[in-house]
Write a protein that holds these residues in place. Structure first.
Motif, mmCIF file in Angstrom:
data_model
loop_
_atom_site.group_PDB
_atom_site.id
_atom_site.type_symbol
_atom_site.label_atom_id
_atom_site.label_comp_id
_atom_site.label_asym_id
_atom_site.label_seq_id
_atom_site.Cartn_x
_atom_site.Cartn_y
_atom_site.Cartn_z
ATOM 1 N N SER A 117 -1.175 -6.590 13.427
ATOM 2 C CA SER A 117 -2.461 -7.093 12.698
ATOM 3 C C SER A 117 -3.107 -8.720 12.603
ATOM 4 O O SER A 117 -1.721 -9.050 12.815
ATOM 5 C CB SER A 117 -2.390 -7.097 11.242
ATOM 6 O OG SER A 117 -2.956 -7.607 10.506
ATOM 7 N N TYR A 169 1.152 -0.980 0.100
ATOM 8 C CA TYR A 169 -0.171 0.154 0.273
ATOM 9 C C TYR A 169 0.839 1.312 0.232
ATOM 10 O O TYR A 169 0.550 2.340 -0.451
ATOM 11 C CB TYR A 169 -1.376 0.071 0.854
ATOM 12 C CG TYR A 169 -1.721 1.353 0.864
ATOM 13 C CD1 TYR A 169 -2.881 1.514 0.282
ATOM 14 C CD2 TYR A 169 -0.999 1.878 2.318
ATOM 15 C CE1 TYR A 169 -3.963 2.121 0.516
ATOM 16 C CE2 TYR A 169 -2.338 3.192 2.790
ATOM 17 C CZ TYR A 169 -2.625 3.433 1.828
ATOM 18 O OH TYR A 169 -3.992 4.487 1.877
ATOM 19 N N LYS A 179 -0.533 0.096 11.089
ATOM 20 C CA LYS A 179 -0.924 -0.297 8.956
ATOM 21 C C LYS A 179 -2.309 -0.846 9.071
ATOM 22 O O LYS A 179 -2.921 -1.024 9.708
ATOM 23 C CB LYS A 179 0.372 -0.980 8.341
ATOM 24 C CG LYS A 179 0.104 -2.165 9.163
ATOM 25 C CD LYS A 179 1.230 -3.196 8.078
ATOM 26 C CE LYS A 179 1.059 -4.638 9.056
ATOM 27 N NZ LYS A 179 1.477 -4.954 10.444
ATOM 28 N N ILE A 180 -2.700 -0.646 7.737
ATOM 29 C CA ILE A 180 -4.057 -1.018 7.624
ATOM 30 C C ILE A 180 -4.263 -2.548 7.781
ATOM 31 O O ILE A 180 -3.390 -3.481 7.994
ATOM 32 C CB ILE A 180 -3.599 -1.235 6.062
ATOM 33 C CG1 ILE A 180 -4.477 0.004 5.397
ATOM 34 C CG2 ILE A 180 -5.772 -1.957 5.316
ATOM 35 C CD1 ILE A 180 -4.306 0.034 3.803
ATOM 36 N N GLY A 181 -4.835 -3.022 7.808
ATOM 37 C CA GLY A 181 -5.833 -4.979 8.954
ATOM 38 C C GLY A 181 -5.208 -4.692 10.800
ATOM 39 O O GLY A 181 -6.072 -5.316 11.344
ATOM 40 N N GLU A 204 -10.525 -1.915 13.555
ATOM 41 C CA GLU A 204 -9.523 -2.289 12.461
ATOM 42 C C GLU A 204 -9.263 -1.205 11.648
ATOM 43 O O GLU A 204 -10.121 -0.350 10.950
ATOM 44 C CB GLU A 204 -10.270 -3.660 12.012
ATOM 45 C CG GLU A 204 -8.867 -3.716 11.426
ATOM 46 C CD GLU A 204 -9.557 -5.529 10.319
ATOM 47 O OE1 GLU A 204 -8.982 -5.881 9.496
ATOM 48 O OE2 GLU A 204 -10.106 -5.924 11.260
ATOM 49 N N ILE A 205 -8.514 -1.251 11.124
ATOM 50 C CA ILE A 205 -8.042 -0.141 10.246
ATOM 51 C C ILE A 205 -8.063 -0.525 8.948
ATOM 52 O O ILE A 205 -7.412 -1.554 8.668
ATOM 53 C CB ILE A 205 -6.952 0.650 9.959
ATOM 54 C CG1 ILE A 205 -6.407 1.152 11.479
ATOM 55 C CG2 ILE A 205 -6.054 1.455 8.940
ATOM 56 C CD1 ILE A 205 -5.187 1.667 11.722
ATOM 57 N N GLU A 206 -9.058 0.096 8.196
ATOM 58 C CA GLU A 206 -9.153 0.086 6.663
ATOM 59 C C GLU A 206 -9.114 0.332 5.283
ATOM 60 O O GLU A 206 -8.161 -0.263 4.582
ATOM 61 C CB GLU A 206 -10.865 -0.393 6.340
ATOM 62 C CG GLU A 206 -11.832 -1.337 7.175
ATOM 63 C CD GLU A 206 -12.965 -1.237 6.835
ATOM 64 O OE1 GLU A 206 -13.691 -0.055 6.068
ATOM 65 O OE2 GLU A 206 -13.715 -2.250 6.391
ATOM 66 N N ASP A 207 -8.300 1.642 5.879
ATOM 67 C CA ASP A 207 -8.115 2.518 4.933
ATOM 68 C C ASP A 207 -6.986 4.005 5.576
ATOM 69 O O ASP A 207 -7.616 4.008 6.494
ATOM 70 C CB ASP A 207 -8.839 3.195 4.031
ATOM 71 C CG ASP A 207 -8.234 3.444 2.522
ATOM 72 O OD1 ASP A 207 -7.106 3.409 1.818
ATOM 73 O OD2 ASP A 207 -8.690 4.193 1.680
ATOM 74 N N ILE A 208 -6.436 4.513 4.538
ATOM 75 C CA ILE A 208 -5.288 5.913 5.451
ATOM 76 C C ILE A 208 -5.470 5.963 4.438
ATOM 77 O O ILE A 208 -4.724 6.463 3.358
ATOM 78 C CB ILE A 208 -3.669 5.172 6.036
ATOM 79 C CG1 ILE A 208 -3.668 3.642 7.537
ATOM 80 C CG2 ILE A 208 -3.590 6.643 6.759
ATOM 81 C CD1 ILE A 208 -2.758 3.890 7.443
ATOM 82 N N ILE A 254 -8.492 8.625 8.968
ATOM 83 C CA ILE A 254 -7.982 6.871 8.630
ATOM 84 C C ILE A 254 -9.467 6.022 8.511
ATOM 85 O O ILE A 254 -10.870 7.044 9.262
ATOM 86 C CB ILE A 254 -7.299 6.055 9.604
ATOM 87 C CG1 ILE A 254 -7.964 6.432 11.216
ATOM 88 C CG2 ILE A 254 -5.780 7.041 9.865
ATOM 89 C CD1 ILE A 254 -7.239 5.606 12.224
#
Length: 176
Positions: free
Chosen positions: A167, A44, A114-116, A131-135, A140
């Motif tokens: 993650s 990413y 990070k994502i995830g 949970e981070i899906e996008d930055i 976020i």
């Protein structure tokens, strides 16, 4: 037909520049991807770096085309500085946008998560865990356990305490 006769030199140089841009974009993409694989940077971030390099190459190419077609460098500097001044004043007027962009750049280069990854944002009024899906450059995107999607501004991430849980997904290649 006189256009082609009068501007043959500029057309040839512009054509060479287009070919050079295509080659530079392909070479820079390959170099960044090769570096990412050897340094184990997640895909990413690699794609974002490639986009920024392509943007820089495009801007430099546009400046080169303007110079090739006879615009004086002094005029280019005046135009760019005028545009930068207007954009700068508009951005200062919108400090929260500027703050989010600055925070996004810091997050991009420091990447504490990070994502995830799952994170908990320690806010006494509205604690969030997800949970981070996008930055992105501005925010976020979190997905909570209840399935709710939360958009959280980047500048607030620096004002609140955050717990990071690693993650539970495998890192996979991200293509956009």
């Amino acid at each position: 037909m006189t256009f082609f006769k009068d501007y043959t030199h500029e057309l040839i140089i512009s054509g060479i520049l287009v070919v050079l841009i295509i080659i530079l974009r392909m070479v820079s993409t390959n170099l960044v991807r090769r570096f990412a694989k050897t340094s184990h940077i997640i895909e990413y971030r690699t794609n974002l770096v490639i986009k920024y390099i392509h943007l820089l190459i495009t801007i430099l190419a546009l400046i080169a085309v303007v110079v090739i077609w006879g615009v004086h460098p002094k005029d280019i500097v005046i135009a760019v500085s005028s545009i930068a001044t207007v954009v700068g004043v508009a951005m200062v007027a919108q400090w929260s946008i500027l703050s989010n962009i600055t925070s996004g750049v810091i997050l991009f280069f420091s990447f504490p998560f990070k994502i995830g990854d799952s994170i908990r944002i320690h806010d006494k009024d509205f604690p969030i865990m997800g949970e981070i899906e996008d930055i992105t450059a501005f925010h976020i995107l979190l997905k909570t356990e209840e399935g709710e999607q939360v958009v959280y501004p980047n500048n607030l991430l620096f004002q609140k305490g955050i717990s990071i849980f690693t993650s539970h997904y495998e890192e996979k290649e991200f293509m956009d």
